[in-house]
Scaffold this active site. Structure first.
Site, short mmCIF file in Angstrom:
data_model
loop_
_atom_site.label_atom_id
_atom_site.label_comp_id
_atom_site.label_asym_id
_atom_site.label_seq_id
_atom_site.Cartn_x
_atom_site.Cartn_y
_atom_site.Cartn_z
N HIS A 31 0.43 4.18 -2.27
CA HIS A 31 0.92 4.88 -3.45
C HIS A 31 1.29 3.90 -4.54
O HIS A 31 1.33 4.25 -5.72
CB HIS A 31 2.14 5.73 -3.11
CG HIS A 31 1.79 6.91 -2.27
ND1 HIS A 31 1.02 7.94 -2.74
CD2 HIS A 31 2.07 7.20 -0.98
CE1 HIS A 31 0.87 8.83 -1.77
NE2 HIS A 31 1.47 8.39 -0.69
N ARG A 32 1.57 2.70 -4.12
CA ARG A 32 1.90 1.69 -5.11
C ARG A 32 0.72 1.51 -6.07
O ARG A 32 0.90 1.24 -7.25
CB ARG A 32 2.24 0.36 -4.44
CG ARG A 32 2.75 -0.66 -5.42
CD ARG A 32 3.12 -1.96 -4.77
NE ARG A 32 4.33 -1.85 -3.98
CZ ARG A 32 4.46 -2.31 -2.76
NH1 ARG A 32 3.46 -2.92 -2.19
NH2 ARG A 32 5.58 -2.18 -2.11
#
Lengths: 615, 304
Positions: free
Chosen positions: B239-240
């Site tokens: 998700h980063r």
């Protein structure tokens, strides 16, 4: 200074580096006893004693980075000196650079490369220092050559007469440079012109040489400029470029060879291919930066480097008006020869590639502190020293200027340990009995999974296969996983099963690894069905083969190597041979039956990494 | 010795863009510059500090000692006064600055651990030798590496917000220009600097301006969806990655003096923020980079 007879070429290279501040990293390569150290002494004689720093190969990391001199140990309670040894040095010498521990080598290179960048309080890197280092051609790691902007080579005396002839015919009689001469040349340096044509020639020579490092452009030009200044020429001439290429490019061509094919010893062949590959890359980027190209010559690099360019002809240089292909070729050809020579010694020492100088148990002064010890080590642990001294504070009288009284016996040192991955050796049975497609696929899957885990844990892996009549070291210990994967895919299979030969080889490699790397015990993973039907000397009976294998297995057990035997035999027709082998070798037994490849990996890793808590 | 001016670097536009974006917005999370030697990697990083206000480049040598990095007891002080005092290390100095690691793939493992810890929390905690202390250490991590010399640990790889590949210039004329400028610089640094002063000031101003504009930049939901789609299509787990793409796109918009993110910003940002996250499997063939380029090109064409 006259102590070194001959070697005019090397001396000229050194002189070129000395007069040009840009050329600040110089490597002196040569076989043992060719006068590398003598040459270094010659370099030193140009500098005053205060300006020179000689770094011994056993220097500590702290000393390089700069350490605080504690008032406790120095009588002059004045300004503590926390500068690096390199601070304000004008010349830095490392005679036995190859012997330095790897981490310190990197540190030295980084400190000298990134000049003027501060990283610690007021600490600044030396701003003007020149670095000279020696490499012994017989044991050199080619990767160490690449740090240099210039590389001068010392040639064995046998060839001197021949080489001198060459030099004389080029119109460069042997000469010694006095300080005055060098100073004059240095003054001349700024006025040496670089005609556009020469600039182009230099860039094309670099591109054609297959050297990937763009920095070489600048190094080549600057070297040529220095050489022109030494010759009292007003502008750089083609001969200077050619000569400079010998200093600035040859060692980098080797770098290219190394990167295209690191373990290959057939470098002459490789030379050709590396040349081609560089051509190829230029083909694949034909349009890079075309738009900005002011001199519209179709923007085709390969054309530019190939054909002569007629529409650009600055008149600075009357001798030569265009860069012909012939000219570039000529320089390249001579470079190739020199480069071959520089790297040639490696042929005779094929096994000296890796693992020569490894950190000892003390981790070369770097690493994580484990605990404090009384036995002198590289760094003092102040905290533990103070704790040790604390009980005596009431009865001791501190020396002047000090609050605390600390005696010699209080001093505690830091025991450091470096984090290090494990070394895993895979011994893979690639004989006919295993070659059944499905089996091999499962095995490869399992190994791949282990590779993957090892990669994440920073373990090093190696691989040995055995089939037909012999065993083969497919992969020497490495952490380059892409290569490991490729090698795995290429394993040939089929033939008889020389289990004993495989075990023998594995044992030998593990022993070697243990000697080279005292910290880690190599871990052996054997994938086999346990069946042996080929003896060490081909032609024996199956029974003989088996007893030989068990003998070797016993020796492995004596070495107390941690071993896992993975049985590749599937369920119904298992003979229990692998299990038997595991028992003899005193290792763990795993069966492929009950294991999917992920499970195998897990099993092996869980055996390895209970140890993890300790590292 | 002066730094070579940032604006005088020939070509390598992607690298320069990635560095500038990090200069505008440290939240992007740094940049990893991969490439061969001699491609002006170090030069560019060092030059960056000159066009940023109040920022310096702090160097972390790959073989530094732990003491030096995290900080240690001030021996001098403790001996003279008997009081404990901390001597701050590189991480303290790197706070609000650029932390530069040359050859980051060769960084020693114990230092990588420290770096990961600190980068995750933005705080350097010192628990050793009877000292308990913590101080903020928010830095822009800039690393350079030559992939041929070894690979980077996946955990550390993911810490880098952006990733750019640099290649040496193959065009002869361009390379001649590189050498020409460098020669001029070596010949007379002051004069060279004056020549580029205007460009440098201009760039400094642009970065400053973008910084001021940044808080006002908006992203609409439609674009957030585009980012999510892109990540799913590429099979990126992190998700980063999504967050970095959005932040980088915002910064790009500010750099282009807009207060609204457009689709092209997203794709431009993805090109910088995703390549190294695709390489989840170090053992797979490196085709994912091409996949990204193709996909992005495709998307850009679709939207025109």
């Amino acid at each position: 200074m006259k102590c070194l007879i001959g070697q005019a070429k090397a001396k000229r290279g050194i002189a070129a580096a000395l007069i040009n501040p840009y050329l600040d990293r110089v490597c002196i390569a040569g076989a043992r006893g060719t006068g590398k150290t003598t040459l270094l002494q010659m370099v030193l004689s140009y500098f005053s004693k205060e300006d020179a720093v000689i770094i011994p190969s056993h220097i500590t990391t702290e000393k390089l980075l700069g350490e605080k001199e504690i008032a406790l140990f120095s009588q002059n309670i004045g300004k503590p000196n926390n500068q690096s040894i390199l601070h304000q040095a004008k010349v830095v010498i490392t005679d036995q650079f190859a012997l330095m521990p790897e981490n310190n080598q990197r540190l030295v290179v980084q400190l000298l490369k990134n000049k003027g960048m501060s990283f610690y309080q007021d600490f600044h890197y030396p701003a003007t220092s020149k670095w000279f280092y020696c490499l012994d051609q017989e044991m050199q790691d080619t990767s160490l050559l690449k740090h240099a902007k210039l590389c001068v080579r010392l040639i064995p005396v046998l060839e001197v007469s021949e080489r001198e002839d060459i030099l004389v015919s080029r119109g460069n009689p042997e000469q010694e440079y006095t300080k005055e001469e060098l100073k004059k040349a240095k003054d001349r340096l700024s006025s040496v012109q670089i005609p556009e044509k020469m600039l182009q020639l230099a860039v094309e020579v670099v591109i054609r040489s297959g050297c990937k490092n763009q920095e070489a452009d600048m190094d080549l030009i600057e070297t040529a400029r220095s050489l022109a200044a030494l010759d009292s020429d007003q502008s750089v001439q083609p001969k200077h470029i050619e000569e400079a290429a010998g200093y600035a490019l040859t060692h980098r061509m080797g770098e290219q060879q190394e990167s295209t094919n690191p373990e290959n010893s057939e470098q002459q062949v490789n030379e050709e291919s590396s040349m081609n590959s560089s051509e190829d890359t230029s083909h694949s980027h034909p349009s890079s930066g075309n738009e900005e190209n002011p001199l519209d010559y179709d923007g085709q690099d390969q054309e530019a480097s190939g054909d002569s360019i007629p529409n650009e002809a600055p008149q600075d240089n009357p001798i030569i008006t265009e860069v012909s292909e012939e000219e570039v070729d000529q320089v390249i050809a001579s470079l190739k020869m020199q480069s071959d020579f520089l790297f040639s010694k490696q042929h005779t020492y094929p096994s000296s590639g890796n693992g020569k100088h490894r950190e000892g148990t003390s981790a070369g002064g770097n690493g994580r502190m484990l605990r404090a010890v009384q036995r002198p080590a590289e760094a003092i642990s102040l905290y533990h020293t103070l704790t040790a001294a604390a009980p005596y504070m009431k009865v001791r009288i501190p020396p002047e200027g000090m609050k605390l009284a600390i005696e010699k016996e209080d001093i505690r040192y830091k025991l450091k340990e470096k984090q290090q991955g494990f070394t895993i050796l895979f011994l893979v049975d690639a004989s006919r009995s295993i070659a059944a497609k499905k089996n091999m696929r499962v095995i490869k899957g399992a190994i791949m999974e282990l590779f993957q885990q090892a990669y994440q844990k920073r373990d090093r892996i190696g691989m040995v296969t055995f089939r037909k009549t012999e065993s083969e070291e497919v992969l020497s210990f490495t952490n380059k996983f892409a290569e490991a994967k490729r090698k795995l895919g290429e394993i040939p299979t089929g033939g008889k099963t020389p289990l004993a030969a495989g075990l023998e080889k594995a044992l030998k490699l593990c022993e070697k690894e243990k000697r080279a790397n005292k910290q880690g015990m190599p871990y052996l993973v054997i994938l086999t069905d346990g069946n042996a039907n080929e003896t060490l000397k081909p032609g024996g009976t199956a029974a003989q083969a088996r007893s030989e294998a068990y003998q070797t297995a016993k020796r492995i057990a004596q070495e107390q190597l941690p071993v896992t035997v993975i049985d590749t035999q599937s369920g119904r027709n298992a003979f229990g041979l692998a299990e038997e082998l595991a028992a003899v070798i005193e290792g763990e037994y795993l069966s492929l039956d009950t294991l999917t490849d992920k499970n195998i990996a897990k099993a092996v890793q869980s055996r390895l990494h209970p140890l993890e808590g300790r590292r | 010795m002066k730094n070579y001016p940032f604006t005088a670097i020939v070509g390598q536009d992607k690298m320069k863009k990635a560095l500038i974006l990090n200069g505008i917005n440290p939240k992007i999370g740094g940049v990893l510059i991969q490439g061969e030697k001699g491609t002006a990697k170090s030069t560019a990083v060092r030059a960056l500090a000159d066009v940023l206000t109040n920022t310096s480049v702090v160097n972390l040598p790959v073989s530094a000692t732990e003491d030096r990095v995290v900080g240690t007891l001030d021996m001098e002080h403790i001996l003279k006064t008997g009081e404990k005092k901390l001597e701050p290390g590189i991480l303290a100095k790197a706070d609000k600055n650029i932390l530069y690691v040359d050859e980051v793939n060769l960084l020693e493992d114990h230092l990588v651990d420290i770096l990961l810890d600190t980068a995750a929390m933005g705080v350097n905690r010192i628990e050793r030798e009877g000292v308990s202390y913590e101080h903020p250490s928010r830095f822009v991590l800039v690393g350079t590496m030559n992939p041929e010399e070894g690979s980077l640990r996946p955990q550390l790889l993911d810490r880098f917000g952006l990733c750019v590949d640099v290649e040496s210039e193959k065009n002869v004329e361009e390379r001649m220009e590189v050498v020409r400028r460098r020669l001029n610089f070596e010949q007379n640094q002051e004069q060279f600097e004056t020549k580029y002063e205007q460009d440098q000031n201009q760039l400094t101003y642009q970065i400053q301006h973008a910084k001021e504009l940044l808080p006002a930049v908006e992203v609409n939901d439609h674009l957030l969806r585009a980012v999510a789609d892109l990540s799913i299509e590429l099979g990126i787990e992190s998700h980063r990655a999504d967050i970095t793409v959005i932040i980088a796109a915002q910064t790009l918009a500010a750099w282009k003096q807009r207060t609204e993110v457009q689709l092209e910003d997203i794709y431009e940002a993805a090109e910088l923020a995703l390549p190294h996250r695709l390489l989840q499997d170090p053992l797979k063939e490196n085709t994912s980079g091409q996949k990204l380029t193709e996909l992005l090109n495709h998307k850009v064409v679709d939207n025109q």
